[in-house]
Design an enzyme around this catalytic site. Structure first.
Site, mmCIF file in Angstrom:
data_model
loop_
_atom_site.group_PDB
_atom_site.id
_atom_site.type_symbol
_atom_site.label_atom_id
_atom_site.label_comp_id
_atom_site.label_asym_id
_atom_site.label_seq_id
_atom_site.Cartn_x
_atom_site.Cartn_y
_atom_site.Cartn_z
ATOM 1 N N HIS A 117 47.638 -29.148 79.118
ATOM 2 C CA HIS A 117 47.598 -29.736 80.590
ATOM 3 C C HIS A 117 48.889 -30.039 81.205
ATOM 4 C CE1 HIS A 117 43.393 -30.549 79.416
ATOM 5 N NE2 HIS A 117 43.181 -31.474 80.565
ATOM 6 N N ARG A 134 34.556 -59.198 87.627
ATOM 7 C CA ARG A 134 35.489 -59.138 86.385
ATOM 8 C C ARG A 134 34.792 -58.458 85.201
ATOM 9 N NH1 ARG A 134 36.422 -64.016 88.563
ATOM 10 N NH2 ARG A 134 38.294 -64.327 89.706
ATOM 11 N N LYS A 190 38.822 -44.338 79.695
ATOM 12 C CA LYS A 190 39.400 -44.428 80.886
ATOM 13 C C LYS A 190 38.739 -44.351 81.980
ATOM 14 C CE LYS A 190 43.118 -41.560 80.037
ATOM 15 N NZ LYS A 190 43.964 -40.439 79.896
ATOM 16 N N HIS A 217 48.252 -28.412 84.631
ATOM 17 C CA HIS A 217 48.310 -29.390 86.078
ATOM 18 C C HIS A 217 49.610 -28.855 86.836
ATOM 19 C CE1 HIS A 217 46.996 -33.202 83.824
ATOM 20 N NE2 HIS A 217 46.004 -32.724 84.465
ATOM 21 N N GLU A 230 37.894 -27.372 77.980
ATOM 22 C CA GLU A 230 37.990 -28.806 77.312
ATOM 23 C C GLU A 230 37.438 -28.742 76.005
ATOM 24 O OE1 GLU A 230 40.068 -30.787 78.842
ATOM 25 O OE2 GLU A 230 39.668 -30.237 81.038
ATOM 26 N N ASN A 232 46.453 -33.662 75.613
ATOM 27 C CA ASN A 232 46.994 -33.360 76.536
ATOM 28 C C ASN A 232 47.331 -31.710 76.382
ATOM 29 O OD1 ASN A 232 46.982 -35.200 78.475
ATOM 30 N ND2 ASN A 232 48.762 -36.183 77.524
ATOM 31 N N GLU A 275 45.806 -45.052 74.181
ATOM 32 C CA GLU A 275 46.713 -44.203 74.477
ATOM 33 C C GLU A 275 48.270 -44.176 74.112
ATOM 34 O OE1 GLU A 275 46.377 -42.490 78.630
ATOM 35 O OE2 GLU A 275 46.432 -40.539 77.738
ATOM 36 N N ARG A 318 46.595 -39.766 71.022
ATOM 37 C CA ARG A 318 45.792 -39.285 71.917
ATOM 38 C C ARG A 318 46.531 -38.258 72.640
ATOM 39 N NH1 ARG A 318 41.823 -43.534 74.813
ATOM 40 N NH2 ARG A 318 41.036 -42.483 76.314
ATOM 41 N N LYS A 373 36.865 -35.595 70.496
ATOM 42 C CA LYS A 373 37.437 -36.701 71.320
ATOM 43 C C LYS A 373 37.254 -37.959 70.590
ATOM 44 C CE LYS A 373 38.761 -38.519 75.637
ATOM 45 N NZ LYS A 373 38.698 -38.327 76.988
ATOM 46 N N HIS A 406 40.795 -27.006 87.753
ATOM 47 C CA HIS A 406 41.396 -27.832 86.494
ATOM 48 C C HIS A 406 40.956 -26.876 85.351
ATOM 49 C CE1 HIS A 406 42.723 -30.927 84.041
ATOM 50 N NE2 HIS A 406 41.414 -30.862 83.159
HETATM 51 N N1 NAD Z 1 38.200 -40.585 82.135
HETATM 52 C C1 NAD Z 1 38.853 -39.724 81.478
HETATM 53 O O1 NAD Z 1 39.090 -39.888 80.262
HETATM 54 C C2 NAD Z 1 38.630 -38.220 82.049
HETATM 55 C C3 NAD Z 1 38.926 -37.094 81.412
HETATM 56 C C4 NAD Z 1 38.784 -36.019 81.843
HETATM 57 C C5 NAD Z 1 38.633 -35.975 83.363
HETATM 58 N N2 NAD Z 1 38.402 -36.780 83.960
HETATM 59 C C6 NAD Z 1 38.255 -36.821 85.657
HETATM 60 O O2 NAD Z 1 36.794 -36.240 85.693
HETATM 61 C C7 NAD Z 1 37.058 -35.460 87.024
HETATM 62 C C8 NAD Z 1 36.396 -34.107 86.634
HETATM 63 O O3 NAD Z 1 35.168 -34.147 86.240
HETATM 64 P P1 NAD Z 1 34.191 -33.031 86.613
HETATM 65 O O4 NAD Z 1 34.708 -31.586 86.199
HETATM 66 O O5 NAD Z 1 32.813 -33.534 85.761
HETATM 67 O O6 NAD Z 1 33.919 -33.102 88.104
HETATM 68 P P2 NAD Z 1 32.916 -33.593 89.248
HETATM 69 O O7 NAD Z 1 32.340 -34.949 88.744
HETATM 70 O O8 NAD Z 1 33.454 -33.297 90.394
HETATM 71 O O9 NAD Z 1 31.464 -32.442 89.158
HETATM 72 C C9 NAD Z 1 31.905 -31.212 89.367
HETATM 73 C C10 NAD Z 1 30.757 -30.727 90.504
HETATM 74 O O10 NAD Z 1 29.449 -30.789 89.885
HETATM 75 C C11 NAD Z 1 28.489 -31.488 90.500
HETATM 76 N N3 NAD Z 1 27.576 -31.775 89.351
HETATM 77 C C12 NAD Z 1 27.601 -32.592 88.497
HETATM 78 N N4 NAD Z 1 26.632 -32.520 87.921
HETATM 79 C C13 NAD Z 1 25.751 -31.454 87.884
HETATM 80 C C14 NAD Z 1 24.667 -30.896 87.439
HETATM 81 N N5 NAD Z 1 24.117 -31.377 86.624
HETATM 82 N N6 NAD Z 1 24.155 -29.960 88.318
HETATM 83 C C15 NAD Z 1 24.572 -29.717 89.460
HETATM 84 N N7 NAD Z 1 25.735 -29.989 89.942
HETATM 85 C C16 NAD Z 1 26.358 -30.892 89.160
HETATM 86 C C17 NAD Z 1 29.451 -32.444 91.042
HETATM 87 O O11 NAD Z 1 28.458 -32.997 92.299
HETATM 88 C C18 NAD Z 1 30.638 -32.026 91.403
HETATM 89 O O12 NAD Z 1 30.309 -31.234 92.782
HETATM 90 C C19 NAD Z 1 38.213 -35.618 87.283
HETATM 91 O O13 NAD Z 1 38.400 -36.510 88.585
HETATM 92 C C20 NAD Z 1 39.087 -35.938 86.169
HETATM 93 O O14 NAD Z 1 40.155 -36.556 86.744
HETATM 94 C C21 NAD Z 1 38.291 -38.327 83.503
HETATM 95 ZN ZN ZN Z 2 41.347 -31.623 81.435
#
Ligand code: NAD
Ligand code: ZN
Length: 528
Positions: free
Chosen positions: A409, A279, A301, A413, A343, A406, A398, A402, A388, A425
């Site tokens: 986006h 929890r 999130k 998307h 972003e 988007n 949200e 907030r 942010k 993305h």
């Molecule tokens: N929670 C939120 O508010 C929020 C907001 C935006 C996006 N997201 C989520 O984030 C995700 C995308 O995140 P991302 O773009 O970081 O993708 P990711 O976590 O898949 O990382 C991208 C790639 O880079 C690699 N990597 C990470 N750090 C590295 C480093 N320092 N050196 C070498 N390789 C590295 C990872 O292993 C992966 O292959 C999506 O799932 C999306 O839904 C969440």
């Molecule tokens: Zn985004």
């Protein structure tokens, strides 16, 4: 940026005032000692206040001073030994100050206090045991802040150490409905994870197969490292099960902390696992992608994808700290870096004309010799994440403002989806930002120069500005209808009046959207 205060807490005899004075002199800040301020305000010595009016009155004077100082900047503040133990005082001084707790062994405290150790608190047969007892009682309160061990160091050395933290790390406090945490941005933070993130108990690191070999060893003292396969396709409930298995194998309990080390995928999953395991256990984010630093790690999130769609299961889980170690960005694949830049541009468009202007010049493409970029990473991350932070502070769940996050986006998307995720993305968001600007101009909301300006910035950071010709406007429009961000059957778009002025338009005419998409593809074809 405004000059945040530096606040020193810790037991008496740890050198708060001496170190504070030195630090203030080095930084050109004003020095304030809360006990001295109380004496100056009240006109009586502290012992007299205690003796004549009682401790409660003294604590009220302390609280008033804490409130007063929380409205001033550019100070080094040495606080009385108990002032920061009080949660209200601590919250006030943390809002515009970075707090450090100075520590020392009881024996060293006694020898430093010299004659002063006749202070009433220590005027007992066994002062060492007394100090130990008080330190234990205050452990939880002092442990909320990074610890600076002063043992065997001169006050100059301690001041230098704190100065180094302040110069090399940018510290952004975040307030949310149930508390406060800090985003710290700087180089080489991972080696100090436990201290900077104020982790008191045992902690486990959750990471992925790409990041583990690069950085897991830097998080020293972790009880366990749990590694999940890298990639969005593994952002699943099955990976959550793997993470829970790792927690159980490491005997993680509710006193433990989960540290997410990786990109947004790891952060979302580790956060969801931390929110739900027993929890809820404490959670720290160590984002290692640009996207995770400026976007995913802030705002609380968390979640996973289901076969039916992205991010369908999740929870709000606020971290207790976010450590963005910018050196980790140097190993990112350049395409991932560019993706995060989408972003960054989005945040600049939402609220930072200064950042947008800076992105328009200089070389923002990641490659190992790019000295310009390497020295700009910290300010880049800081400015983008601030946007942010400010928005999620206003709208933590949200429900309103907030939605502007988007921007780009809804279009983005749709492009990702219709391309079968051949468009990544960040690229989709870049095209989406251009589309949002063109749509805004078409509707007469912004100057026709704005889309051109935005395209220039996106090109400068290595991102596409045209939608691939094989993605038909009609199929894109249909895909938008499935976007979960639609409100009550009407398509909502985040549109721009100018840089820094974005808003949600509730129902936009279909023809304007289709015409915008068509124009962005036709031009693209002509260019090729
Ligand atoms: N929670 C939120 O508010 C929020 C907001 C935006 C996006 N997201 C989520 O984030 C995700 C995308 O995140 P991302 O773009 O970081 O993708 P990711 O976590 O898949 O990382 C991208 C790639 O880079 C690699 N990597 C990470 N750090 C590295 C480093 N320092 N050196 C070498 N390789 C590295 C990872 O292993 C992966 O292959 C999506 O799932 C999306 O839904 C969440
Ligand atoms: Zn985004």
């Amino acid at each position: 940026m405004e000059t945040q205060n530096i606040v020193l807490t810790g037991f008496m005899g740890t050198g708060k005032s001496t170190v504070g004075r030195l630090l203030a002199a080095r930084l050109g800040y004003q020095f304030v000692d809360t006990d001295e301020l109380i004496v100056a305000r009240d006109g009586r010595a502290i012992a007299e206040i205690f003796h004549q009016s009682g401790e409660e009155i003294f604590r009220r004077l302390e609280a008033a001073v804490a409130q007063e100082l929380s409205e001033v900047t550019g100070l080094v503040i040495a606080t009385g030994g108990r002032l920061m133990v009080d949660e209200t005082n601590a919250a006030a001084l943390r809002r515009n100050g970075r707090v450090f707790c100075l520590t020392a062994e009881p024996q060293e405290i006694i020898s430093r206090l010299g004659d002063d150790n006749r202070r009433p608190l220590l005027n007992v047969p066994d002062p060492v045991a007394q100090i130990q007892r008080l330190l234990t009682a205050r452990q939880a309160a002092y442990g909320r802040f990074p610890q600076i061990n002063t043992g065997g160091k001169s006050p100059e050395q301690v001041a230098h150490e704190i100065e180094a933290h302040c110069m090399n790390e940018t510290y952004l406090p975040v307030t949310h409905p149930t508390g406060q945490y800090e985003i710290i941005v700087g180089e080489n933070l991972l080696a100090q994870t436990a201290n900077l993130a104020q982790i008191r108990g045992p902690f486990v690191v959750v990471t992925d197969t790409h990041v583990a070999p690069l950085y897991a060893a830097r998080c020293q003292d972790a009880t366990a490292v749990i590694t999940v396969p890298a990639g969005e396709q593994h952002k699943t409930l099955a990976s959550i099960q793997t993470i829970y298995d790792g927690f159980l194998a490491a005997n993680l309990d509710r006193k433990g902390t989960v540290v997410a080390l990786g990109g947004g995928v790891v952060g979302d999953m580790a956060g969801f696992a931390a929110a739900s395991f027993m929890r809820g256990v404490d959670f720290v984010q160590c984002p290692t992608t640009l996207l995770a630093m400026v976007d995913a790690s802030v705002g609380g999130k968390t979640g996973v994808d289901l076969p039916q769609g992205k991010n369908l299961v999740g929870a709000f889980k606020q971290p207790t700290a976010v450590l963005a170690d910018t050196t980790t960005l140097l190993t990112l694949p350049p395409a991932e870096f560019a993706s995060g830049m989408a972003e960054v541009v989005k945040h600049a468009l939402i609220a930072s004309p200064d950042l947008l202007a800076r992105l328009a010049c200089g070389d923002w493409i990641l490659h190992s010799e790019n000295q310009f970029l390497l020295s700009s990473l910290r300010p880049l991350v800081v400015e983008a994440v601030q946007v942010k932070r400010d928005i999620v502070q206003q709208d933590p769940f949200e429900q309103g403002r907030r939605a502007v996050l988007n921007l780009g986006h809804t279009f983005g998307h749709a492009v990702e989806q219709v391309s079968g995720y051949a468009v990544r993305h960040g690229e989709g968001v870049a095209m989406g930002l251009v589309a949002a600007a063109h749509l805004s101009a078409r509707l007469g909301l912004c100057d026709s120069g704005l889309p051109v300006q935005i395209e220039g910035v996106l090109q400068n950071v290595g991102l596409p500005t045209r939608i691939p010709a094989d993605l038909s406007p009609v199929s894109l429009y249909q895909a938008m209808g499935h976007d979960k961000k639609k409100a009550a059957g009407k398509l909502r778009f985040v549109l721009l009046r100018e840089v820094g002025d974005v808003f949600v338009a509730e129902s936009v005419a279909e023809t304007a959207v289709l015409d915008t998409l068509t124009a962005l593809q036709v031009e693209g074809e002509q260019q090729q």
